[in-house]
Scaffold this motif. Sequence first.
Motif: not given
Length: 650
Positions: A368-379
């Motif tokens: 299971t995974f949550t979404g995220h708010v803030g940094d997208p974590g991509i380069p």
Amino acid sequence: MKPSHFNAGHMGGLFSFFQPREYNSSERNTESPQPSPRPPARGAWHAGIFESYPIGDHLQAVRTKEGGTQVLPSFAVEFAYSCTEFRPLEAHVATYADRHGWDTLQVAALEDALPRLIQIGVLISTSQICDQVLQGADHSAFVPPTIEAIGFPTGGKRLPLLERALRSFVANAQAHGRTARYLVADSSTQEVDARSFRERLRELKRELGVEILYAGEPEKRRFVAALVRRSACSLQSAEFALLDPLNTGFTCGANRNALLLQEAGRPLCSVDDDVVCRLALPPGRIGNPELTCFSNRDPYSRWQFPDRESTWRDADWTERDFLGAHEALLGAPAARFFSGGADALDFSLAGEEFLRRTQQTGTQVRATFTGHVGDPGIPTSVYYLFFDRENRERLTQSEAHYRAAFGSRSVLTAFQNMAIGDASVSPGMAMGLDHRTLLPPFFPVLHAEDYIWGATLWQSCPDAWLGHVPLAIQHDTGPGKPILIPSDLTSERQVVLFEWAHLQRRLILGYHPPAGADASACTAGLGRYLSEMANVPAREFHELLAVEVLSHESEKLSWLEKQLDEATDAPEFWRDDVRAYLQHVREALTHEDFDIPLDLKARGTPPENRLFMQRMVSEFGSLLQEWPAMVEAARELRDAGEPLMEDVDL
């Protein structure tokens, strides 16, 4: 973005005439069809799983999963191939007729063929899928798992981030009356950093009154020796799984493997050390339908922000039980969601992989995974150019917003209700892992190991769904982290934008697990597949990589070209950027190093990097083959008092 699946039957040219066409279908009746009444005009329909072969005279032989073969008019088969979204039959027919300029007689001929297409499984409805999943399934005895461990991969100079994360998760658990173990997997290579982690964690244990377990390099090496002593695996695979023998300098995946081995046989959560247990609801969250079903696409809803301050200000923060949110979905059998009928489910994003998995019995949510708010974590924010529909509309609401969003590293990414699907997305910032039965290892080195792991899970565990919780967790890396934006792509910086994770995923998704095999057999089989792929002369492996990169980029560029043609209402500033990106990649593909991923460019020369990639594929293949025995041995060692992780007071 997950690459789309292409097959020769959809390609132009003479070659396509000699290749089978394959698509999705339900469990079907292979007996000769009898005349049946025209199907009711209700429900949503999609192409089923089938293969077709041209046999001349405008006819095709259609073969279903069970081996039955029927001869159908080519126009009916071509119509079925066009049903790539769940829609009412009337809508499918109207769209197809309009696209091909059919008259009423041609439409009538197609409508007369529909009952037969349905009867043999060339078309499938949402109601049939629900019946299929529920057949022989009993979800009444399901008891949600209790998650009692939260693990943090970390290392180096990240102690302040880890402490912030740890405090926030302890506070959330205690606020909801929970007791948990907190596991820290440390990849520090400097003794001073490892000592700082141990000393501070010991202080936090006493201050917070919680159990904290720790494993740094010495603990991992002791555990490697214990695994080898038990003949569970080779020294090479154990070190690749838990350490950094390739000297990559980034081993988040190895730390996640340490968490899996420590908690073998138990559910757990793994969270990044730069997240904060602060949860937000997605804007416009809806409760009906209750579950989104998806595959073969990036299904997330995304909102971009011009700066970090507006992200924190505008997010809809909520008080929720983090572990409880994962427990509500983790381990749940698919039948639990499908028992409410098709009206409770949103199939609009479901594609080929989703339909294939519904044919398996006893499927359940294994991660299971949550979404995220803030940094997208991509380069790179160049990926934003691939947004479509509502995501693109929000991104391009104004040119000022659009330009600011590319450089701000500030997003909110989430589902608006619960979701289950394939390996299209698997963000590891905050995830639940049902390791009560075998889960595969993470790719131990380099970034985006979670993206690779989603594909590995899908291929290794034939009973697995990936589940998504309609919450976004705060991901705050702090100031100063750079991101590559479209304007950075110049004639002096010609690159084909993909990461090693994209390439490794493609190799993994090329594997075809044997029918009826369990997770252990599929994991080992995937390992053999990768090992055989890598065990070829370097020149041959180089050619394989080049073909995969060209295929990957061809699919991406073709998709963008199609968007330019179809998105007639998209603003010109977006269209200009897409055209510039297309031209940039076309030029970069002519460079000698076009096949070297973005995250490996600086590592060495192109020949050195190709050999390095070949070694990584080989090492991961070996690890997958030995992983089932490693997990079993880890469980036995822990139960015998020799766990991988130690109490920080020891």
